[in-house]
Design a protein around this motif. Structure first.
Motif, PDB file in Angstrom:
ATOM      1  N   LEU A 126     -12.481   1.150  -0.178  1.00  0.00           N
ATOM      2  CA  LEU A 126     -11.458   0.815   0.811  1.00  0.00           C
ATOM      3  C   LEU A 126     -11.543   1.777   1.987  1.00  0.00           C
ATOM      4  O   LEU A 126     -11.518   2.995   1.807  1.00  0.00           O
ATOM      5  CB  LEU A 126     -10.060   0.902   0.189  1.00  0.00           C
ATOM      6  N   GLU A 127     -11.669   1.216   3.178  1.00  0.00           N
ATOM      7  CA  GLU A 127     -11.724   2.016   4.396  1.00  0.00           C
ATOM      8  C   GLU A 127     -10.800   1.372   5.413  1.00  0.00           C
ATOM      9  O   GLU A 127     -10.045   0.449   5.091  1.00  0.00           O
ATOM     10  CB  GLU A 127     -13.175   2.170   4.884  1.00  0.00           C
ATOM     11  N   GLU A 128     -10.853   1.852   6.652  1.00  0.00           N
ATOM     12  CA  GLU A 128      -9.875   1.447   7.656  1.00  0.00           C
ATOM     13  C   GLU A 128      -9.893  -0.051   7.948  1.00  0.00           C
ATOM     14  O   GLU A 128      -8.838  -0.668   8.119  1.00  0.00           O
ATOM     15  CB  GLU A 128     -10.101   2.251   8.944  1.00  0.00           C
ATOM     16  N   ASN A 129     -11.082  -0.661   8.012  1.00  0.00           N
ATOM     17  CA  ASN A 129     -11.145  -2.104   8.242  1.00  0.00           C
ATOM     18  C   ASN A 129     -10.461  -2.870   7.114  1.00  0.00           C
ATOM     19  O   ASN A 129      -9.749  -3.843   7.354  1.00  0.00           O
ATOM     20  CB  ASN A 129     -12.607  -2.564   8.342  1.00  0.00           C
ATOM     21  N   GLY A 130     -10.738  -2.449   5.886  1.00  0.00           N
ATOM     22  CA  GLY A 130     -10.139  -3.122   4.746  1.00  0.00           C
ATOM     23  C   GLY A 130      -8.637  -2.972   4.707  1.00  0.00           C
ATOM     24  O   GLY A 130      -7.916  -3.900   4.318  1.00  0.00           O
ATOM     25  N   LEU A 131      -8.132  -1.805   5.113  1.00  0.00           N
ATOM     26  CA  LEU A 131      -6.685  -1.607   5.140  1.00  0.00           C
ATOM     27  C   LEU A 131      -6.042  -2.486   6.207  1.00  0.00           C
ATOM     28  O   LEU A 131      -4.977  -3.079   5.981  1.00  0.00           O
ATOM     29  CB  LEU A 131      -6.373  -0.133   5.395  1.00  0.00           C
ATOM     30  N   LEU A 132      -6.689  -2.612   7.358  1.00  0.00           N
ATOM     31  CA  LEU A 132      -6.182  -3.511   8.396  1.00  0.00           C
ATOM     32  C   LEU A 132      -6.187  -4.959   7.924  1.00  0.00           C
ATOM     33  O   LEU A 132      -5.244  -5.716   8.179  1.00  0.00           O
ATOM     34  CB  LEU A 132      -7.009  -3.362   9.670  1.00  0.00           C
ATOM     35  N   GLY A 155      -3.333  -5.892   5.958  1.00  0.00           N
ATOM     36  CA  GLY A 155      -2.064  -5.892   6.660  1.00  0.00           C
ATOM     37  C   GLY A 155      -1.309  -4.593   6.479  1.00  0.00           C
ATOM     38  O   GLY A 155      -0.108  -4.507   6.736  1.00  0.00           O
ATOM     39  N   GLY A 156      -2.040  -3.568   6.031  1.00  0.00           N
ATOM     40  CA  GLY A 156      -1.405  -2.287   5.754  1.00  0.00           C
ATOM     41  C   GLY A 156      -0.782  -2.285   4.370  1.00  0.00           C
ATOM     42  O   GLY A 156      -0.735  -3.302   3.676  1.00  0.00           O
ATOM     43  N   ASP A 157      -0.299  -1.125   3.953  1.00  0.00           N
ATOM     44  CA  ASP A 157       0.314  -1.001   2.632  1.00  0.00           C
ATOM     45  C   ASP A 157       1.379   0.078   2.693  1.00  0.00           C
ATOM     46  O   ASP A 157       1.091   1.221   3.074  1.00  0.00           O
ATOM     47  CB  ASP A 157      -0.733  -0.657   1.577  1.00  0.00           C
ATOM     48  N   ALA A 158       2.603  -0.290   2.304  1.00  0.00           N
ATOM     49  CA  ALA A 158       3.718   0.652   2.350  1.00  0.00           C
ATOM     50  C   ALA A 158       4.234   0.990   0.963  1.00  0.00           C
ATOM     51  O   ALA A 158       5.323   1.558   0.824  1.00  0.00           O
ATOM     52  CB  ALA A 158       4.852   0.071   3.193  1.00  0.00           C
ATOM     53  N   THR A 159       3.450   0.670  -0.086  1.00  0.00           N
ATOM     54  CA  THR A 159       3.934   0.931  -1.440  1.00  0.00           C
ATOM     55  C   THR A 159       3.871   2.409  -1.801  1.00  0.00           C
ATOM     56  O   THR A 159       4.553   2.856  -2.722  1.00  0.00           O
ATOM     57  CB  THR A 159       3.093   0.149  -2.471  1.00  0.00           C
ATOM     58  N   PRO A 163     -13.835  -1.680  17.524  1.00  0.00           N
ATOM     59  CA  PRO A 163     -13.612  -1.777  16.064  1.00  0.00           C
ATOM     60  C   PRO A 163     -13.422  -0.399  15.453  1.00  0.00           C
ATOM     61  O   PRO A 163     -14.125   0.554  15.791  1.00  0.00           O
ATOM     62  CB  PRO A 163     -14.905  -2.442  15.564  1.00  0.00           C
ATOM     63  N   VAL A 164     -12.469  -0.317  14.546  1.00  0.00           N
ATOM     64  CA  VAL A 164     -12.031   0.975  14.036  1.00  0.00           C
ATOM     65  C   VAL A 164     -13.148   1.658  13.258  1.00  0.00           C
ATOM     66  O   VAL A 164     -13.896   1.031  12.499  1.00  0.00           O
ATOM     67  CB  VAL A 164     -10.772   0.792  13.159  1.00  0.00           C
ATOM     68  N   LEU A 165     -13.262   2.980  13.465  1.00  0.00           N
ATOM     69  CA  LEU A 165     -14.224   3.764  12.704  1.00  0.00           C
ATOM     70  C   LEU A 165     -13.826   3.801  11.226  1.00  0.00           C
ATOM     71  O   LEU A 165     -12.646   3.807  10.886  1.00  0.00           O
ATOM     72  CB  LEU A 165     -14.301   5.185  13.257  1.00  0.00           C
ATOM     73  N   ASN A 166     -14.837   3.871  10.374  1.00  0.00           N
ATOM     74  CA  ASN A 166     -14.592   3.870   8.937  1.00  0.00           C
ATOM     75  C   ASN A 166     -15.809   4.442   8.226  1.00  0.00           C
ATOM     76  O   ASN A 166     -16.840   4.723   8.848  1.00  0.00           O
ATOM     77  CB  ASN A 166     -14.293   2.449   8.450  1.00  0.00           C
ATOM     78  N   GLY A 167     -15.705   4.606   6.921  1.00  0.00           N
ATOM     79  CA  GLY A 167     -16.759   5.246   6.158  1.00  0.00           C
ATOM     80  C   GLY A 167     -18.078   4.505   6.186  1.00  0.00           C
ATOM     81  O   GLY A 167     -19.152   5.121   6.255  1.00  0.00           O
ATOM     82  N   HIS A 168     -18.057   3.177   6.106  1.00  0.00           N
ATOM     83  CA  HIS A 168     -19.300   2.411   6.127  1.00  0.00           C
ATOM     84  C   HIS A 168     -19.998   2.553   7.473  1.00  0.00           C
ATOM     85  O   HIS A 168     -21.229   2.708   7.533  1.00  0.00           O
ATOM     86  CB  HIS A 168     -19.025   0.940   5.837  1.00  0.00           C
ATOM     87  N   ALA A 169     -19.230   2.503   8.558  1.00  0.00           N
ATOM     88  CA  ALA A 169     -19.817   2.577   9.890  1.00  0.00           C
ATOM     89  C   ALA A 169     -20.384   3.967  10.159  1.00  0.00           C
ATOM     90  O   ALA A 169     -21.511   4.109  10.670  1.00  0.00           O
ATOM     91  CB  ALA A 169     -18.773   2.207  10.946  1.00  0.00           C
ATOM     92  N   GLU A 170     -19.618   5.004   9.831  1.00  0.00           N
ATOM     93  CA  GLU A 170     -20.109   6.362  10.072  1.00  0.00           C
ATOM     94  C   GLU A 170     -21.364   6.631   9.256  1.00  0.00           C
ATOM     95  O   GLU A 170     -22.318   7.272   9.743  1.00  0.00           O
ATOM     96  CB  GLU A 170     -19.015   7.383   9.709  1.00  0.00           C
ATOM     97  N   ALA A 171     -21.413   6.141   8.020  1.00  0.00           N
ATOM     98  CA  ALA A 171     -22.593   6.361   7.190  1.00  0.00           C
ATOM     99  C   ALA A 171     -23.818   5.674   7.778  1.00  0.00           C
ATOM    100  O   ALA A 171     -24.943   6.185   7.642  1.00  0.00           O
ATOM    101  CB  ALA A 171     -22.334   5.874   5.772  1.00  0.00           C
ATOM    102  N   CYS A 172     -23.636   4.531   8.431  1.00  0.00           N
ATOM    103  CA  CYS A 172     -24.775   3.874   9.073  1.00  0.00           C
ATOM    104  C   CYS A 172     -25.296   4.723  10.234  1.00  0.00           C
ATOM    105  O   CYS A 172     -26.515   4.831  10.434  1.00  0.00           O
ATOM    106  CB  CYS A 172     -24.389   2.482   9.544  1.00  0.00           C
ATOM    107  N   GLY A 213       1.099   2.636   5.548  1.00  0.00           N
ATOM    108  CA  GLY A 213       1.128   1.562   6.540  1.00  0.00           C
ATOM    109  C   GLY A 213      -0.289   1.137   6.890  1.00  0.00           C
ATOM    110  O   GLY A 213      -1.083   0.780   6.014  1.00  0.00           O
ATOM    111  N   LEU A 214      -0.636   1.235   8.183  1.00  0.00           N
ATOM    112  CA  LEU A 214      -1.968   0.852   8.646  1.00  0.00           C
ATOM    113  C   LEU A 214      -2.924   2.032   8.741  1.00  0.00           C
ATOM    114  O   LEU A 214      -4.056   1.871   9.209  1.00  0.00           O
ATOM    115  CB  LEU A 214      -1.864   0.167  10.020  1.00  0.00           C
ATOM    116  N   ASP A 215      -2.494   3.200   8.294  1.00  0.00           N
ATOM    117  CA  ASP A 215      -3.321   4.405   8.375  1.00  0.00           C
ATOM    118  C   ASP A 215      -3.509   5.005   6.985  1.00  0.00           C
ATOM    119  O   ASP A 215      -2.870   4.599   6.019  1.00  0.00           O
ATOM    120  CB  ASP A 215      -2.663   5.441   9.297  1.00  0.00           C
ATOM    121  N   PHE A 216      -4.380   6.005   6.945  1.00  0.00           N
ATOM    122  CA  PHE A 216      -4.576   6.765   5.709  1.00  0.00           C
ATOM    123  C   PHE A 216      -4.042   8.184   5.890  1.00  0.00           C
ATOM    124  O   PHE A 216      -4.254   8.808   6.916  1.00  0.00           O
ATOM    125  CB  PHE A 216      -6.069   6.849   5.348  1.00  0.00           C
ATOM    126  N   ASP A 217      -3.370   8.661   4.869  1.00  0.00           N
ATOM    127  CA  ASP A 217      -2.964  10.057   4.779  1.00  0.00           C
ATOM    128  C   ASP A 217      -3.961  10.743   3.857  1.00  0.00           C
ATOM    129  O   ASP A 217      -3.992  10.489   2.653  1.00  0.00           O
ATOM    130  CB  ASP A 217      -1.546  10.148   4.223  1.00  0.00           C
TER     131      ASP A 217
END
Length: 366
Positions: free
Chosen positions: A245-251, A254-258, A292-301, A357-361
């Motif tokens: 799970l990375e930023e694209n997947g979280l978007l 729809g985000g997660d507030a649990t 498009p938002v940066l994320n682990g898959h993109a940075e690794a490429c 929400g739509l971000d990672f802590d």
């Protein structure tokens, strides 16, 4: 920066072989369709950024680079056949792959060491084929510390393991059983589902019936997003740990507030290291803040393209045997910091993050 040429039709690349003194063509195998298709825009941006930076400082062995884009969201054998055809025709000199492990397995077999192949995502470990270089997180560094943390801090003793039905989830689940046993926890349910055929209802029912108090998710792409949407809308509140799970997947979710959705990856866009901040600045400068938002898959490429060039420079050649002989000790610097090759593998830092929400802590590094 100069514009990077991307050939989007593999047939064109095969029918028009590169000029021996012209640009070096590198196949970029990334899903542009299917379950993992959502990763393509940011991955392609990061590959182009890496090529543009390299081309301003000498390119690959003194020649500019250009990319041949191949859709790796198709069946593995179709992707592998295309790569083998391109390599056999002399239309590509190397491959950088950001895609699922079943595609990697087929591609390694089909290429048979003819060209160097850099594989960038998290993977299940164990790849030792000549000419293959791996930048991704493996279960021992990615999965075990995160599961131990959840066992200790969230009292996660009864685990359900849910993943797509291919080599990466199956091997991660195999490792997870041993890690949980060592931590005093157990697996109470396991299920695999085909790509693109996810029905969340039976999976939610499985978690409920088996009284799981934690869930390991090795679903990917749109399947992972669909499950997490359904889970957040259900009464279930056992923590979920995601290995892809990375930023694209979280978007896409729809985000997660649990407060109970965790991810473990080697890169998150908001990790405030010097290397991470510098990478975000270069990406934003080239593509703008709405890219498009940066994320682990993109940075690794991005790292994968840089690593290919560094390996070739150290060996003075793109011949896989020459690169293998000199690979150990090769270093690159990207968004994850400085990475060093040992045994054709790189061990990146690994972080545990919680969706807010739509971000990672980001909670910390392992």
């Amino acid at each position: 920066m100069d514009e990077v040429r991307v050939i989007t039709d593999p047939l064109e690349a095969r029918l028009l072989p590169p000029d021996p003194g012209g640009p070096v063509r590198v196949a970029l195998a990334v899903p542009t369709s299917g379950t993992l298709g959502m990763m393509a825009p940011a991955v392609l941006n990061c590959a182009r950024l890496a090529v543009a930076e390299l081309n301003t400082t000498g390119g690959l062995l003194g020649r500019p680079m250009e990319l041949v884009l191949l859709d790796a969201g198709r069946p593995p054998q179709a992707v592998a056949t295309d790569l083998a055809d391109l390599a056999g025709a002399g239309a590509i000199a190397a491959v950088v792959g950001t895609h699922a492990s079943d595609v990697r397995v087929a591609a390694v077999r089909a290429l048979n060491g003819r060209v160097p192949y850099v594989f960038t995502p998290p993977y299940e470990g164990g790849e030792r084929s000549p000419g293959v270089y791996l930048l991704g997180e493996t279960p021992a560094t990615q999965l075990r510390p995160a599961m131990d943390w959840l066992v200790r801090h969230r009292r996660a003793r009864r685990w359900a393991l849910i993943g797509n039905d291919y080599v990466w989830p199956r091997m991660l689940h195999h490792a997870a059983v041993a890690y949980l046993r060592a931590a005093g926890a157990q697996v109470v349910a396991a299920r695999y589902v085909p790509f693109g055929a996810l029905d969340p209802a039976p999976l939610l029912d499985l978690v409920h019936r088996r009284r799981a108090d934690a869930v390991l998710l090795t679903l990917v792409g749109s399947d992972l997003a669909a499950f997490n949407r359904a889970y957040a809308a259900s009464p279930l509140r056992a923590p979920r740990l995601c290995a892809a799970l990375e930023e694209n997947g979280l978007l896409a979710t729809g985000g997660d507030a649990t407060g109970e959705l965790y991810a473990t990856m080697g890169y998150f866009g908001n990790v405030a290291t010097d290397a991470g901040l510098a990478f975000v600045e270069r990406y934003t400068h080239r593509y703008g803040w709405q890219a498009p938002v940066l994320n682990g898959h993109a940075e690794a490429c991005y790292d994968g393209v840089r690593l290919l060039a560094a390996l070739a420079s150290r060996a003075g050649s793109l011949h896989p045997a020459a690169m293998d002989a000199t690979a150990d000790g090769t270093t690159i610097t990207g968004g994850r910091g400085t990475l060093t090759v040992r045994g054709r593998h790189v061990d990146p830092p690994v972080y545990l993050a919680r969706a807010d929400g739509l971000d990672f802590d980001v909670l910390g590094a392992f």
